[in-house]
Design a protein around this motif. Structure first.
Motif, PDB file in Angstrom:
ATOM      1  N   GLU A 224      20.536 -24.832 -10.414  1.00 19.91           N
ATOM      2  CA  GLU A 224      21.082 -25.871 -10.094  1.00 19.91           C
ATOM      3  C   GLU A 224      22.364 -26.537 -10.849  1.00 19.91           C
TER       4      GLU A 224
ATOM      5  N   TYR B  15       8.301 -26.216  -6.480  1.00 20.43           N
ATOM      6  CA  TYR B  15       9.723 -26.791  -6.152  1.00 20.43           C
ATOM      7  C   TYR B  15      10.302 -26.984  -5.171  1.00 20.43           C
TER       8      TYR B  15
ATOM      9  N   SER C   6      17.957 -27.803  -4.963  1.00 17.97           N
ATOM     10  CA  SER C   6      18.520 -27.956  -6.306  1.00 17.97           C
ATOM     11  C   SER C   6      20.039 -28.762  -6.125  1.00 17.97           C
ATOM     12  N   TRP C   7      20.365 -28.705  -5.357  1.00 19.31           N
ATOM     13  CA  TRP C   7      22.117 -29.747  -5.548  1.00 19.31           C
ATOM     14  C   TRP C   7      21.543 -31.009  -5.309  1.00 19.31           C
TER      15      TRP C   7
ATOM     16  N   ARG D 230      18.669 -32.188  -6.273  1.00 12.29           N
ATOM     17  CA  ARG D 230      17.757 -32.728  -7.705  1.00 12.29           C
ATOM     18  C   ARG D 230      18.843 -33.195  -8.918  1.00 12.29           C
ATOM     19  N   SER D 231      20.004 -32.284  -9.026  1.00 13.30           N
ATOM     20  CA  SER D 231      21.400 -31.960  -9.708  1.00 13.30           C
ATOM     21  C   SER D 231      22.010 -33.926  -9.662  1.00 13.30           C
TER      22      SER D 231
END
Length: 565
Positions: free
Chosen positions: A283, A509, A552-553, A555-556
């Motif tokens: 992330e 995930y 991941s991008w 969520r971050s």
């Protein structure tokens, strides 16, 4: 690296924030007639940076613009404010620039910035995720576009300018690969092409190393990084290098790196890149308009910076982008180009034999592949990737990029070579260490790219070798084992083992994440794949990693925007 944020209104520059190294090793910030120039600028004729600073500081804005476009190259962004002569603001970003440039319009202000945090400090609001960008990126991976993942924020692409007038910002190209593919500009002979490539890279290295006292090299042992090491050798400063060793066969190239280190007098460290060093889910550490680094690049980033900092070296060099620039094609394009250029004579048959020798195929198969290439529709569209995506995700058009329009008369192999220029996006945006170190990618510098585009594709496969002209141009700077090598490092097996370790982590995930919630993933198909063993020659797991990068991008970013996840 210089980072900046500017805020303009109709009257001119309202606010600015700049963070630049001191003292600047090159021309990093110059102000003249309210023109702002950020980054590293190199001139094709003027090697002394003090003379260049004086030259650029004495000419008019219009002459400065002309000089930057016709005589200079580098990693820079230049902003020309509106004036009586030019009733519009223009921002230029140099071709292949590693210096980011984003723009946003808000409340009658134009923000121009390389660092989002600095722009937020000037009052730029960040509102939401642009889901059209997400879909486009998933389907058309690595195709550059002006859109970003945050609504209201655009990217000035390398080799483009943005013009702000009457409350709107319009992008247009200031550079294109196509002029260099013109048949009349192609080199005619092998010696001519060989000399031109050597001269071009030597010119580039002389500019990049001006004033350098110590260089750090990411030395894989492959041809590209070995050429960079050979071109740095003998320039009067010490060199330190890092070679990463994998526990999986195929990607361990230390024997070649050792030969290069001995020949070029490099102090090389060998570090094992074990499976635990690579995280399948990475992330981003800060809010950014674009997705974060690919997982292997993230691991290399951490290890490279860890070794780079204690050496107190000035600059980090890498051979990234070599396959694209040095025309490592995986098609029959080279022989197809020869056929279309010379007809079915001896020049074509030589190119066909070279192609078949390179890929170890029969003349019959090679000829079939050439004819298929020659008679294929001249369409340059970017390949869509629909694996594991829902119908909703794939119902999207690609980014509109003017380089995708192939001019008449450009043969298919050379067209493919030219479009490889777009893949520089992957190497530049996926290299986080450029924010913490001065990073140079010499093979992706404008003079080298332009020279390589002028070399016909069939010359690159001469004598059945890939990247043949590069091997000839730097033969005296390469160990024989590297120069004559036909194999290439392959990380597929390594990726496969990382996937096996992370499979149980990736399943929830992705199947229960933001992409799934937004209806962009075919959860059933993805879950089925994640529950079955890897088949022989299976590469689908690399697609899973691409999805994890976007997840991941998302969520971050949602967390930093305060949006519930």
């Amino acid at each position: 690296m210089t980072v900046f944020a500017l805020k303009y209104n109709v009257h001119g520059l309202a606010q600015s924030r700049v963070d630049a190294p001191a003292p600047p090793p090159h021309i990093r910030l110059a102000c003249q007639n309210d023109v702002l120039l950020f980054g590293d600028v190199y001139h094709q004729d003027v090697s002394d940076r003090l003379r260049l600073r004086a030259l650029l500081g004495q000419i008019t804005p219009e002459d400065l613009r002309r000089t930057l476009l016709t005589k200079c190259w580098g990693n820079f962004v230049c902003v020309f404010p509106a004036s009586a002569e030019r009733p519009y603001l223009e921002v230029l970003r140099s071709p292949f620039s590693t210096l980011d440039c984003f723009t946003a319009l808000n409340d009658n202000h134009l923000y121009i910035f390389s660092d989002l945090t600095l722009a937020q400090g000037l009052g730029l609001p960040i509102r939401a995720i642009d889901w059209t960008f997400v879909r486009q990126t998933l389907v058309y991976a690595n195709l550059a576009g002006g859109r970003t993942g945050l609504t209201g924020i655009s990217q000035i692409l390398p080799g483009f300018s943005g013009v702000w007038q009457a409350g709107s910002l319009v992008q247009k190209p200031i550079w294109s690969p196509w002029p260099f593919t013109d048949r009349n500009r192609q080199f005619r002979t092998l010696p001519e092409a060989t000399f031109a490539l050597r001269q071009s890279l030597d010119h580039t290295m002389s500019r990049l190393t001006d004033g350098l006292t110590h260089a750090f090299i990411e030395l894989s042992g492959g041809l590209d990084s070995s050429i960079i090491a050979g071109c740095l050798a003998g320039r009067g400063f010490p060199m330190t290098a890092l070679n990463l060793i994998t526990p999986v066969p195929g990607a361990d190239e230390r024997v070649y790196a050792r030969d290069v280190s001995v020949l070029s007098n490099i102090d090389t460290s060998y570090q094992e890149l074990d499976l635990e060093a690579v995280e399948a889910i990475v992330e981003p550490e800060t809010l950014h308009p674009l997705p974060g680094m690919e997982m292997l690049q993230a691991a290399v980033d951490r290890m490279s910076v860890t070794h780079f900092k204690p050496t107190r070296t000035d600059t980090l060099f890498t051979g990234a982008g070599g396959d694209s620039v040095l025309c490592y094609l995986s098609t029959a394009g080279s022989a197809a180009d020869a056929l279309l250029t010379f007809g079915p004579g001896s020049r074509f048959w030589t190119a066909l034999h070279d192609l078949c020798s390179l890929y170890n195929i029969t003349l019959w198969k090679g000829a079939r592949l050439v004819l298929k290439k020659v008679f294929a529709k001249p369409h340059l569209g970017w390949k869509a990737e629909r694996r594991f995506l829902s119908d909703e995700a794939t119902a999207v058009q690609p980014f509109d990029h003017p380089w995708l329009t192939r001019p008449p008369g450009v043969p298919p192999g050379k067209a493919q070579h030219a479009l490889e220029s777009l893949s520089s996006k992957f190497f530049i945006e996926g290299m986080g260490r450029r924010y913490t170190a001065q990073v140079h990618l010499p093979l992706l510098c404008q003079p080298v790219v332009e020279t390589c585009l002028r070399i016909p594709t069939w010359m690159w496969t001469d004598q059945g070798q890939n990247r043949a002209i590069a091997r000839y141009a730097f033969a005296d700077r390469l160990p024989d084992r590297v120069r004559l090598r036909r194999s290439k490092g392959n990380f597929v097996g390594y990726y496969g083992q990382v996937y096996e370790r992370a499979r149980d982590q990736l399943r929830p995930y992705l199947c229960e994440g933001e992409l799934a919630t937004a209806g962009l993933i075919d959860v059933a198909a993805l879950n089925t794949y994640l529950n079955q063993p890897i088949a022989k020659r299976d590469r689908e797991f690399q697609r899973v990693f691409e999805l994890a990068r976007m997840e991941s991008w998302l969520r971050s970013t949602k967390r930093r925007l305060g949006t519930p996840t």
